[in-house]
Design an enzyme around this catalytic site. Structure first.
Site, PDB file in Angstrom:
ATOM      1  N   ASP A  11       0.883  -1.174   0.000  1.00 21.74           N
ATOM      2  CA  ASP A  11       0.000   0.000   0.000  1.00 21.74           C
ATOM      3  C   ASP A  11       0.914   1.215   0.000  1.00 21.74           C
ATOM      4  OD1 ASP A  11      -1.568   2.153   0.632  1.00 21.74           O
ATOM      5  OD2 ASP A  11      -2.475   1.272   2.422  1.00 21.74           O
ATOM      6  N   HIS A  18      -8.584   5.145   2.397  1.00 22.86           N
ATOM      7  CA  HIS A  18      -7.866   3.891   2.103  1.00 22.86           C
ATOM      8  C   HIS A  18      -8.599   3.075   1.061  1.00 22.86           C
ATOM      9  CE1 HIS A  18      -4.967   4.182   5.416  1.00 22.86           C
ATOM     10  NE2 HIS A  18      -5.954   4.627   6.182  1.00 22.86           N
ATOM     11  N   TYR A  89      -3.443   9.801   0.253  1.00 26.63           N
ATOM     12  CA  TYR A  89      -3.414   9.479   1.676  1.00 26.63           C
ATOM     13  C   TYR A  89      -2.518   8.249   1.909  1.00 26.63           C
ATOM     14  CZ  TYR A  89      -4.751   8.721   6.433  1.00 26.63           C
ATOM     15  OH  TYR A  89      -4.690   8.570   7.790  1.00 26.63           O
ATOM     16  N   GLN A  93       3.152   4.354   2.671  1.00 22.72           N
ATOM     17  CA  GLN A  93       2.834   3.791   3.996  1.00 22.72           C
ATOM     18  C   GLN A  93       3.515   2.450   4.297  1.00 22.72           C
ATOM     19  OE1 GLN A  93      -1.417   3.698   5.353  1.00 22.72           O
ATOM     20  NE2 GLN A  93      -1.141   1.496   5.191  1.00 22.72           N
ATOM     21  N   ASN A 103      16.268  -7.929   0.744  1.00 27.03           N
ATOM     22  CA  ASN A 103      15.050  -8.745   0.748  1.00 27.03           C
ATOM     23  C   ASN A 103      13.924  -7.865   1.278  1.00 27.03           C
ATOM     24  OD1 ASN A 103      13.032 -10.671   1.573  1.00 27.03           O
ATOM     25  ND2 ASN A 103      14.608 -12.237   1.466  1.00 27.03           N
ATOM     26  N   LYS A 131      -7.624  -4.820   4.167  1.00 22.96           N
ATOM     27  CA  LYS A 131      -8.207  -4.465   5.477  1.00 22.96           C
ATOM     28  C   LYS A 131      -8.255  -5.650   6.440  1.00 22.96           C
ATOM     29  CE  LYS A 131      -9.016  -0.302   3.976  1.00 22.96           C
ATOM     30  NZ  LYS A 131      -7.956  -0.325   2.946  1.00 22.96           N
ATOM     31  N   TYR A 230       1.757   1.394  15.427  1.00 18.31           N
ATOM     32  CA  TYR A 230       0.692   1.329  14.443  1.00 18.31           C
ATOM     33  C   TYR A 230       1.159   1.692  13.027  1.00 18.31           C
ATOM     34  CZ  TYR A 230      -2.985   2.479  11.474  1.00 18.31           C
ATOM     35  OH  TYR A 230      -3.763   2.499  10.374  1.00 18.31           O
ATOM     36  N   LYS A 233      -3.064  -2.306   8.564  1.00 19.16           N
ATOM     37  CA  LYS A 233      -3.189  -3.761   8.413  1.00 19.16           C
ATOM     38  C   LYS A 233      -2.286  -4.266   7.283  1.00 19.16           C
ATOM     39  CE  LYS A 233      -5.877  -5.649  11.495  1.00 19.16           C
ATOM     40  NZ  LYS A 233      -4.999  -5.464  12.643  1.00 19.16           N
ATOM     41  N   ASP A 234      -1.983  -5.560   7.346  1.00 13.55           N
ATOM     42  CA  ASP A 234      -0.981  -6.144   6.442  1.00 13.55           C
ATOM     43  C   ASP A 234      -1.520  -6.460   5.065  1.00 13.55           C
ATOM     44  OD1 ASP A 234       0.695  -6.933   8.955  1.00 13.55           O
ATOM     45  OD2 ASP A 234      -1.323  -7.681   9.220  1.00 13.55           O
ATOM     46  N   ASP A 235      -2.822  -6.816   5.028  1.00 18.62           N
ATOM     47  CA  ASP A 235      -3.448  -7.066   3.739  1.00 18.62           C
ATOM     48  C   ASP A 235      -2.690  -8.127   2.945  1.00 18.62           C
ATOM     49  OD1 ASP A 235      -5.056  -5.090   4.714  1.00 18.62           O
ATOM     50  OD2 ASP A 235      -4.084  -3.509   3.571  1.00 18.62           O
ATOM     51  N   ARG A 267     -10.096   1.323  10.915  1.00 22.97           N
ATOM     52  CA  ARG A 267      -8.908   1.559  11.750  1.00 22.97           C
ATOM     53  C   ARG A 267      -8.177   0.272  12.107  1.00 22.97           C
ATOM     54  NH1 ARG A 267      -8.601   6.804  13.468  1.00 22.97           N
ATOM     55  NH2 ARG A 267     -10.444   8.052  13.050  1.00 22.97           N
TER      56      ARG A 267
HETATM   57  C1  F6R Z   1      -5.485  -1.349   5.336  1.00 22.25           C
HETATM   58  C2  F6R Z   1      -5.955  -0.085   5.859  1.00 22.25           C
HETATM   59  C3  F6R Z   1      -6.288   0.054   7.275  1.00 22.25           C
HETATM   60  C4  F6R Z   1      -5.863   1.418   7.767  1.00 22.25           C
HETATM   61  C5  F6R Z   1      -6.557   1.754   9.044  1.00 22.25           C
HETATM   62  C6  F6R Z   1      -6.035   3.011   9.737  1.00 22.25           C
HETATM   63  O1  F6R Z   1      -5.359  -1.230   3.992  1.00 22.25           O
HETATM   64  O2  F6R Z   1      -6.057   0.843   5.100  1.00 22.25           O
HETATM   65  O3  F6R Z   1      -5.789  -0.972   8.104  1.00 22.25           O
HETATM   66  O4  F6R Z   1      -4.473   1.424   7.844  1.00 22.25           O
HETATM   67  O5  F6R Z   1      -7.904   1.898   8.768  1.00 22.25           O
HETATM   68  O6  F6R Z   1      -5.977   4.093   8.940  1.00 22.25           O
HETATM   69  P1  F6R Z   1      -5.337   5.510   9.385  1.00 22.25           P
HETATM   70  O7  F6R Z   1      -3.847   5.370   9.253  1.00 22.25           O
HETATM   71  O8  F6R Z   1      -5.909   6.459   8.409  1.00 22.25           O
HETATM   72  O9  F6R Z   1      -5.748   5.792  10.794  1.00 22.25           O
HETATM   73 MG    MG Z   2      -4.710  -2.214   2.253  1.00 17.10          MG
HETATM   74 MG    MG Z   3      -4.273   0.715   3.777  1.00 14.52          MG
END
Ligand code: F6R
Ligand code: MG
Ligand code: MG
Length: 366
Positions: A11, A18, A89, A93, A103, A131, A230, A233-235, A267
Site C-alpha cells: 500500500d 484507504h 493518503y 505507507q 530482501n 483491510k 501502528y 493492516k498487512d493485507d 482503523r
Molecule cells: C489497510 C488499511 C487500514 C488502515 C486503518 C487506519 O489497507 O487501510 O488498516 O491502515 O484503517 O488508517 P489511518 O492510518 O488512516 O488511521
Molecule cells: Mg490495504
Molecule cells: Mg491501507
C-alpha cells in the site's frame, strides 16, 4: 521447467482515505517493472484490490532473490513519489525502511513466493485481501487441505488421501521465522488449536505429503509486529495450486462463502466478516468489510494466461449480500465486545497508552 512465482504487494497511497490507488500511481509501478525487468522476469501481471498494489512475477531465480525483490521495492518507491505529488493518503505507507537491504521481507511489503516444477497443466489462484491480516487465510487453508466436508478430493484422490503438511508460523516472533510443521490428517486437532488464534499463528505454507510438492503459500508479515507501532493492516496475498495433486478450484473457493470473521475493517481494529469481491474493488462500508479477491490463471513456461475473476459469478453475488448483512449486523453493536479487537491487536498505540494512564488511576478499595 522449474519456475518461481513471486507475489509482492504494498500500500503506497490511496484516494479518498484507504480506498484505491490512483491510476497514475498504479501505472507508474507497472511501467517501472516493465521498463526495468531486463532479463529478470519471464512474465508480469499487476493488479490492485482496495488500496494495495500487487505484482505477480514469474522467473527462474528462486525465492528470496534480491534482484527480484529490489525490482519490486524500486517500483514501489517510484510509485510513492507520484503518490506524494498527488497528495494521496498514506503515500509510501508500507515502505517502512529507508533503503533496500537485500530482501523486502520485514521491510513492509507483503511477499508470497513459491518455486516448483511446472506441470504440463498448471492452474493456480492468486488471492489478494485488503483491510485484514494474514491469519485471514487460516480457515480456508484448513478447510481446503484438511476437511473433507469442504474438500472431498481428500478422500477421492489417492495422493490427496495421504494428507498435507501445514507449516505454521508464530508471527509474534520477529527475530527470525519461528515455525512448526504439522501433518494432516493425524494432527488436525493441533492444527485447529493453533489456527483458531489467527493473530499469532498463521499458515505459511502447505505441502502435499505424498510428493513433497508445494500446494499453497501465504504472505506472513505482520506490519504491527515489524514496526512495533501502528502502521495499518498487512493485507495479505496467497497462492494456491489447483487440481490433481491439490484441491480443485471449487474446493479452494467454497470456504470463502462462509463470510467468516477476521481482524481488520475500520482503523484495523475491528472484527469483520471477510467479503469475497471482484478484483479492483474498493472498500467502503466502515472502511471494509475486509475483502478478498481471487484470480485464476494457468502458467506455462513461466507465461501467464489472462486471469479469470473467480468471484465474478452469480453465486458470489448472493454470498456478498449475505456477508454484507453480517457486516451491517455486527456494526450495530458499535465498539462493544467482540465487535472490536482486544487491546493487544488495536492498531493505535495512543489508545493503548491512554488506557495505561487510566489504569494508573484505579484505586484498590480498602
Ligand atoms: C489497510 C488499511 C487500514 C488502515 C486503518 C487506519 O489497507 O487501510 O488498516 O491502515 O484503517 O488508517 P489511518 O492510518 O488512516 O488511521
Ligand atoms: Mg490495504
Ligand atoms: Mg491501507
Amino acid at each position: 521447467m522449474k519456475i518461481t512465482i513471486s507475489a509482492i504487494k504494498a500500500d503506497i497511497g490511496s484516494i479518498g482515505g484507504h480506498e484505491t490507488p490512483s491510476k497514475a500511481v498504479y501505472e507508474t509501478v507497472r511501467k517501472y517493472v516493465l521498463e526495468n525487468k531486463k532479463d529478470l522476469l519471464l512474465d508480469l501481471f499487476t493488479t490492485y484490490v482496495g488500496d494495495d498494489i500487487a505484482l505477480l512475477m514469474t522467473h527462474t531465480r528462486g525465492e528470496n532473490n534480491s534482484d527480484i525483490h529490489k525490482l519490486a521495492w524500486d517500483a514501489f518507491v517510484a510509485g510513492t513519489e507520484v503518490a506524494k505529488k498527488q497528495g494521496l493518503y498514506g503515500a509510501g505507507q508500507d515502505l517502512l525502511k529507508d533503503s533496500f537491504s537485500g530482501n523486502v521481507k520485514g521491510m513492509g511489503p507483503g511477499v508470497c513466493e513459491m518455486e516448483f516444477d511446472e506441470r504440463p497443466n498448471e492452474p493456480f489462484i492468486f488471492f489478494q485481501a485488503d483491510k485484514t491480516d494474514p491469519g485471514a487465510f487460516n480457515l480456508p487453508m484448513y478447510l481446503s487441505f484438511a476437511d473433507p466436508m469442504y474438500s472431498p478430493g481428500l478422500f477421492i484422490s489417492a495422493k490427496m488421501r495421504q494428507g498435507y503438511e501445514f507449516t505454521i508460523m508464530n508471527v509474534y516472533h520477529t527475530e527470525g521465522d519461528k515455525v512448526i510443521k504439522l501433518n494432516a490428517p493425524e494432527e488436525i486437532y493441533d492444527v485447529a488449536a493453533l489456527l483458531r488464534d489467527l493473530e499469532t499463528y498463521v499458515v505459511e505454507s502447505v505441502h502435499l505429503r505424498a510428493t513433497g510438492d508445494i500446494a499453497a503459500k501465504v504472505s506472513t508479515s505482520r506490519l504491527h509486529n515489524i514496526a512495533g507501532t501502528y502502521v495499518g493492516k498487512d493485507d495479505p496475498v496467497a497462492l494456491v495450486r489447483l487440481q490433481k495433486l491439490f484441491p480443485d478450484a471449487g474446493e479452494v473457493l467454497s470456504p470463502y462463502a462462509l463470510g467468516y470473521y477476521v481482524a481488520g475493517d475500520n482503523r484495523g481494529s475491528h472484527n469483520t466478516p471477510l467479503l469475497p469481491v471482484k478484483t479492483h474493488s474498493i472498500v467502503s462500508y466502515f472502511d471494509g468489510p475486509a475483502c478478498v479477491s481471487a484470480l485464476g490463471f494457468c502458467v506455462h513456461d513461466g507465461i501467464f494466461t489472462e486471469p479469470v475473476d473467480m468471484f465474478d459469478h452469480p453465486v458470489w453475488e448472493r454470498v456478498r449480500e449475505k456477508v454484507s448483512d453480517k457486516a451491517i449486523e455486527m456494526r450495530r453493536q458499535g465498539f462493544f465486545g467482540c465487535a472490536m479487537l482486544g487491546m493487544n491487536e488495536l492498531e493505535y498505540t495512543e489508545i493503548v497508552d491512554h488506557i495505561k494512564e487510566l489504569d494508573a488511576r484505579f484505586v484498590v478499595r480498602k
